[in-house]
Design a protein around this motif. Structure first.
Motif, PDB file in Angstrom:
ATOM      1  N   GLN A  14       1.775  16.051   3.998  1.00  0.00           N
ATOM      2  CA  GLN A  14       1.548  15.664   2.609  1.00  0.00           C
ATOM      3  C   GLN A  14       1.798  14.178   2.422  1.00  0.00           C
ATOM      4  O   GLN A  14       1.057  13.496   1.714  1.00  0.00           O
ATOM      5  CB  GLN A  14       2.452  16.465   1.681  1.00  0.00           C
ATOM      6  CG  GLN A  14       2.247  16.113   0.220  1.00  0.00           C
ATOM      7  CD  GLN A  14       3.215  16.840  -0.697  1.00  0.00           C
ATOM      8  OE1 GLN A  14       4.071  17.583  -0.233  1.00  0.00           O
ATOM      9  NE2 GLN A  14       3.078  16.616  -1.982  1.00  0.00           N
ATOM     10  N   ARG A  16       1.489  11.820   4.695  1.00  0.00           N
ATOM     11  CA  ARG A  16       0.379  11.112   5.336  1.00  0.00           C
ATOM     12  C   ARG A  16      -0.867  11.133   4.456  1.00  0.00           C
ATOM     13  O   ARG A  16      -1.546  10.112   4.284  1.00  0.00           O
ATOM     14  CB  ARG A  16       0.079  11.748   6.694  1.00  0.00           C
ATOM     15  CG  ARG A  16      -0.909  10.977   7.511  1.00  0.00           C
ATOM     16  CD  ARG A  16      -1.157  11.567   8.898  1.00  0.00           C
ATOM     17  NE  ARG A  16      -0.017  12.274   9.439  1.00  0.00           N
ATOM     18  CZ  ARG A  16      -0.060  13.520   9.875  1.00  0.00           C
ATOM     19  NH1 ARG A  16      -1.177  14.205   9.834  1.00  0.00           N
ATOM     20  NH2 ARG A  16       1.004  14.094  10.362  1.00  0.00           N
ATOM     21  N   GLN A  17      -1.172  12.277   3.875  1.00  0.00           N
ATOM     22  CA  GLN A  17      -2.332  12.370   2.986  1.00  0.00           C
ATOM     23  C   GLN A  17      -2.138  11.526   1.733  1.00  0.00           C
ATOM     24  O   GLN A  17      -3.093  10.923   1.237  1.00  0.00           O
ATOM     25  CB  GLN A  17      -2.570  13.827   2.603  1.00  0.00           C
ATOM     26  CG  GLN A  17      -3.107  14.660   3.726  1.00  0.00           C
ATOM     27  CD  GLN A  17      -3.184  16.133   3.356  1.00  0.00           C
ATOM     28  OE1 GLN A  17      -2.678  16.554   2.322  1.00  0.00           O
ATOM     29  NE2 GLN A  17      -3.824  16.913   4.208  1.00  0.00           N
ATOM     30  N   THR A  18      -0.903  11.449   1.233  1.00  0.00           N
ATOM     31  CA  THR A  18      -0.624  10.609   0.067  1.00  0.00           C
ATOM     32  C   THR A  18      -0.851   9.143   0.400  1.00  0.00           C
ATOM     33  O   THR A  18      -1.466   8.414  -0.384  1.00  0.00           O
ATOM     34  CB  THR A  18       0.823  10.834  -0.408  1.00  0.00           C
ATOM     35  OG1 THR A  18       0.985  12.204  -0.749  1.00  0.00           O
ATOM     36  CG2 THR A  18       1.147   9.969  -1.601  1.00  0.00           C
ATOM     37  N   ILE A  20      -2.782   7.893   2.760  1.00  0.00           N
ATOM     38  CA  ILE A  20      -4.202   7.641   3.009  1.00  0.00           C
ATOM     39  C   ILE A  20      -4.981   7.596   1.701  1.00  0.00           C
ATOM     40  O   ILE A  20      -5.791   6.685   1.474  1.00  0.00           O
ATOM     41  CB  ILE A  20      -4.777   8.710   3.964  1.00  0.00           C
ATOM     42  CG1 ILE A  20      -4.206   8.509   5.368  1.00  0.00           C
ATOM     43  CG2 ILE A  20      -6.300   8.653   4.002  1.00  0.00           C
ATOM     44  CD1 ILE A  20      -4.528   9.631   6.322  1.00  0.00           C
ATOM     45  N   SER A  21      -4.742   8.545   0.821  1.00  0.00           N
ATOM     46  CA  SER A  21      -5.521   8.591  -0.422  1.00  0.00           C
ATOM     47  C   SER A  21      -5.176   7.426  -1.350  1.00  0.00           C
ATOM     48  O   SER A  21      -6.069   6.812  -1.932  1.00  0.00           O
ATOM     49  CB  SER A  21      -5.318   9.922  -1.134  1.00  0.00           C
ATOM     50  OG  SER A  21      -3.969  10.092  -1.483  1.00  0.00           O
ATOM     51  N   THR A  22      -3.898   7.098  -1.485  1.00  0.00           N
ATOM     52  CA  THR A  22      -3.553   5.961  -2.336  1.00  0.00           C
ATOM     53  C   THR A  22      -3.975   4.647  -1.700  1.00  0.00           C
ATOM     54  O   THR A  22      -4.306   3.695  -2.411  1.00  0.00           O
ATOM     55  CB  THR A  22      -2.049   5.937  -2.656  1.00  0.00           C
ATOM     56  OG1 THR A  22      -1.311   5.959  -1.428  1.00  0.00           O
ATOM     57  CG2 THR A  22      -1.659   7.098  -3.528  1.00  0.00           C
ATOM     58  N   ALA A  24      -6.735   4.319   0.057  1.00  0.00           N
ATOM     59  CA  ALA A  24      -8.175   4.238  -0.206  1.00  0.00           C
ATOM     60  C   ALA A  24      -8.446   3.800  -1.641  1.00  0.00           C
ATOM     61  O   ALA A  24      -9.343   2.975  -1.891  1.00  0.00           O
ATOM     62  CB  ALA A  24      -8.833   5.592   0.062  1.00  0.00           C
ATOM     63  N   ILE A  25      -7.673   4.313  -2.580  1.00  0.00           N
ATOM     64  CA  ILE A  25      -7.823   3.879  -3.976  1.00  0.00           C
ATOM     65  C   ILE A  25      -7.446   2.407  -4.113  1.00  0.00           C
ATOM     66  O   ILE A  25      -8.111   1.641  -4.819  1.00  0.00           O
ATOM     67  CB  ILE A  25      -6.966   4.765  -4.907  1.00  0.00           C
ATOM     68  CG1 ILE A  25      -7.472   6.196  -4.891  1.00  0.00           C
ATOM     69  CG2 ILE A  25      -6.949   4.222  -6.331  1.00  0.00           C
ATOM     70  CD1 ILE A  25      -8.898   6.359  -5.362  1.00  0.00           C
ATOM     71  N   CYS A  72      -0.867  -0.101  -4.883  1.00  0.00           N
ATOM     72  CA  CYS A  72      -1.306   1.276  -5.143  1.00  0.00           C
ATOM     73  C   CYS A  72      -0.556   2.276  -4.277  1.00  0.00           C
ATOM     74  O   CYS A  72      -0.185   3.353  -4.754  1.00  0.00           O
ATOM     75  CB  CYS A  72      -2.809   1.397  -4.919  1.00  0.00           C
ATOM     76  SG  CYS A  72      -3.775   0.665  -6.240  1.00  0.00           S
ATOM     77  N   GLY A  77       1.861   6.388  -4.827  1.00  0.00           N
ATOM     78  CA  GLY A  77       2.101   7.333  -3.753  1.00  0.00           C
ATOM     79  C   GLY A  77       3.561   7.532  -3.428  1.00  0.00           C
ATOM     80  O   GLY A  77       4.110   8.620  -3.583  1.00  0.00           O
TER      81      GLY A  77
END
Length: 98
Positions: A14, A16-18, A20-22, A24-25, A72, A77
């Protein structure tokens, strides 16, 4: 779980996904002002002034981009995730569910 010890399960997937997604934003938010500055850069203005070198402009644009990505990642995140874990830790301690 043994009584008397407080353990929190930290989910690395979770986290790692946080990140990566933040990230990317942040890259999206950072690329928009960079592209706008490059598109509307005008060396031929009404008032004469010294033009900036491409190296200085590139350094400013890189700092703007990486600054927005870092902002960001931290504020959207890491900080909310840390507040969540602190809240869970506090509630487990107050209710006696260690």
């Amino acid at each position: 779980m043994p009584t008397g010890s407080i353990t929190l399960v930290f989910d690395k997937t979770q986290f790692r996904q946080t990140l990566i997604s933040t990230g990317a934003i942040g890259a999206l938010f950072g690329s928009l002002p960079v592209l706008a500055l490059l598109a509307f850069r005008n060396d031929y203005g009404h008032a004469p002034r010294a033009t900036r070198s491409l190296f200085a402009l590139g350094l400013d644009l890189c700092l703007l981009f990486f600054g927005s990505v870092t902002f960001c990642i931290f504020f959207f995140g890491v900080l909310p995730m840390a507040l969540h874990y602190a809240f869970v830790w506090t509630m487990r301690r107050w209710t006696g569910r260690d």
